[in-house]
Design a protein around this motif. Structure first.
Motif, PDB file in Angstrom:
ATOM      1  N   ASP A  76      48.516  65.540  42.435  1.00 35.66           N
ATOM      2  CA  ASP A  76      47.284  66.288  42.705  1.00 35.66           C
ATOM      3  C   ASP A  76      47.622  67.384  43.713  1.00 35.66           C
ATOM      4  O   ASP A  76      48.503  67.224  44.561  1.00 35.66           O
ATOM      5  CB  ASP A  76      46.152  65.383  43.184  1.00 35.66           C
ATOM      6  N   CYS A 101      45.436  65.010  53.071  1.00 37.01           N
ATOM      7  CA  CYS A 101      45.614  63.773  52.303  1.00 37.01           C
ATOM      8  C   CYS A 101      47.018  63.662  51.725  1.00 37.01           C
ATOM      9  O   CYS A 101      47.325  62.723  51.016  1.00 37.01           O
ATOM     10  CB  CYS A 101      44.560  63.671  51.200  1.00 37.01           C
ATOM     11  N   HIS A 103      48.498  65.806  49.573  1.00 34.54           N
ATOM     12  CA  HIS A 103      48.687  66.337  48.221  1.00 34.54           C
ATOM     13  C   HIS A 103      49.724  67.471  48.213  1.00 34.54           C
ATOM     14  O   HIS A 103      50.317  67.756  47.177  1.00 34.54           O
ATOM     15  CB  HIS A 103      47.350  66.797  47.633  1.00 34.54           C
ATOM     16  N   GLU A 136      41.471  66.619  42.968  1.00 33.01           N
ATOM     17  CA  GLU A 136      41.318  65.156  43.025  1.00 33.01           C
ATOM     18  C   GLU A 136      40.207  64.788  43.986  1.00 33.01           C
ATOM     19  O   GLU A 136      39.586  63.743  43.866  1.00 33.01           O
ATOM     20  CB  GLU A 136      42.643  64.505  43.449  1.00 33.01           C
ATOM     21  N   GLU A 137      39.950  65.678  44.966  1.00 36.06           N
ATOM     22  CA  GLU A 137      39.062  65.331  46.074  1.00 36.06           C
ATOM     23  C   GLU A 137      37.578  65.530  45.789  1.00 36.06           C
ATOM     24  O   GLU A 137      36.745  65.131  46.596  1.00 36.06           O
ATOM     25  CB  GLU A 137      39.424  66.171  47.320  1.00 36.06           C
ATOM     26  N   HIS A 162      50.905  57.989  45.675  1.00 33.75           N
ATOM     27  CA  HIS A 162      50.279  58.579  46.846  1.00 33.75           C
ATOM     28  C   HIS A 162      51.159  58.323  48.054  1.00 33.75           C
ATOM     29  O   HIS A 162      51.549  57.188  48.309  1.00 33.75           O
ATOM     30  CB  HIS A 162      48.886  57.979  47.082  1.00 33.75           C
TER      31      HIS A 162
HETATM   32 NI    NI Z   1      44.654  61.756  48.268  1.00 34.56          NI
END
Ligand code: NI
Length: 389
Positions: A76, A101, A103, A136-137, A162
């Motif tokens: 992502d 996050c 990504h 993705e968020e 992840h």
């Molecule tokens: Ni994430």
């Protein structure tokens, strides 16, 4: 066989790309420069490239010289509306937007994996599809649209990972079956009757109704959901009132629901609606209730997860491969796993002493060595799946 030499040589590039993306984060469905850079690199390495998938997504395809299956790997690429508070040289240069996050790391490591295969085409069995997915968020996410636009055509198995700071660097973890929750959202808008704070009996206080509702909602998980079924209801937002001496006419509440089963999801949705209706009636207020269904839970295929554990344990990464608990965060990787067998796994990217900032925090950062670990794992599991009979 994973060529340690080839992937090791790509580590400096991986770090450089990651820091570039970190400096220049872009929000969900606005990843224009990010996807332009991805597509440009993939093309320069001789991959077939599709741009503009699901808006700002990119799909790269590499056909190995040897026969084998088609395996998709996904990253992502979006960032979050958070102000970066780090002071390092790769801190975000875009006000109010931040890769909080990891990504950026996902994107960089998948680029390194694509570059690796472009250098090892002769040795590669089967086809690799690189899914650089936007958004993705933000609901509805980019995964479902990527799939509608053919991301999984011909794909036998799909893997993703992840980078995860709650786990220290050196930990590699996942589990078969449900591993990440379904994240739904709700909003309740309460309308009472505003008025003079000194004469409350002439008003209907939306703020008090909202405060009451926030506390009553907490009994849904403890009293209505089967205690053997994990669930979360969090109220993350409440807004009411304009002045100290005014009774609030409206109160807005927003929150999220995390579940793994349809049963728990249905119970919570119904009880939220009932609780809102009754509490607001009690306070003589009207209300509107909205429930936004999020991604389905991420459910790992048992066979592909067993493959991942076998491959990860056989690789000498100096890491600890473990089965983790379920995680109450959501992920739209779930959509890929509803269509194809596969596995979503976590690569520890936190500091050893547990002091790393949580995901979605203004000081979030990753241990960059984790990208190298993740890239090796993605290659090893993809090769194993592509060569499986
Ligand atoms: Ni994430």
């Amino acid at each position: 066989m994973l060529s340690e030499e080839t992937i090791r040589a790509l580590e400096p590039d991986m770090v450089e790309w990651r820091r570039h993306f970190h400096r220049h984060p872009e929000l969900s469905f606005e990843e224009f420069r990010t996807s332009e850079m991805i597509a440009g690199l993939l093309e320069s390495w001789g991959l077939e490239v599709r741009r503009g998938v699901a808006g700002t997504g990119v799909i790269g395809t590499l056909r190995g010289a040897r026969p084998g299956k088609t395996v998709a790997l996904r990253a992502d690429i979006d960032a979050l509306p958070i102000q970066d508070q780090k002071t390092c040289d790769y801190a975000s240069r875009t006000p109010g937007v931040m890769h909080a996050c990891g990504h950026d790391g996902h994107t960089a490591q998948l680029l390194a994996v694509a570059r690796y295969y472009s250098l090892r085409r002769e040795e590669t069995a089967g086809t690799r599809v690189f899914l650089f997915q936007p958004a993705e968020e933000t609901l509805p996410g980019g995964a479902a649209a990527m799939i509608r636009e053919g991301a999984l055509d011909g794909v036998a198995a799909v893997f993703g990972c992840h980078l995860w700071t709650p786990f220290p660097y050196g930990v590699v973890a996942t589990r078969p079956g449900p591993v990440m929750a379904s994240p739904d959202e709700f909003e309740i808008e309460i309308t009472g009757r505003g008025g003079h704070a000194g004469m409350p009996h002439l008003s209907s206080d939306a703020l008090l109704a909202g405060a009451h509702l926030v506390t009553v909602i907490q009994s849904i998980v403890s009293r209505n959901v089967n205690p053997l079924d994990a669930a979360v209801v969090t109220v993350g937002r409440i807004a009411a009132g304009t002045a100290n001496n005014v009774i609030a006419e409206t109160c807005r509440i927003g929150g999220t629901v995390r579940t793994f089963t349809e049963e728990a999801r249905d119970v919570i949705r119904r009880r939220l609606e009932e609780t809102a209706a009754h509490v607001c009636a009690l306070h003589g207020a009207r209300h509107e209730f909205r429930f936004m269904e999020g991604y389905p839970p991420v459910v790992n295929d048992p066979k592909e997860t067993a493959r991942f554990f076998r491959v990860a344990s056989a690789l000498d990464g100096g890491w600890k491969v473990t089965e983790c608990d379920r995680i109450m965060a959501g992920e739209d990787f779930s959509y890929y796993l509803r269509e194809r067998p596969g596995c979503y796994f976590f690569v520890g990217a936190g500091r050893p002493d547990g002091s790393s900032a949580p995901h979605h925090h203004p000081l979030f950062d990753i241990e960059e060595k984790a990208m190298f670990a993740a890239a090796r794992l993605l290659i090893a599991v993809a090769d194993d799946a592509a060569e499986a009979s």
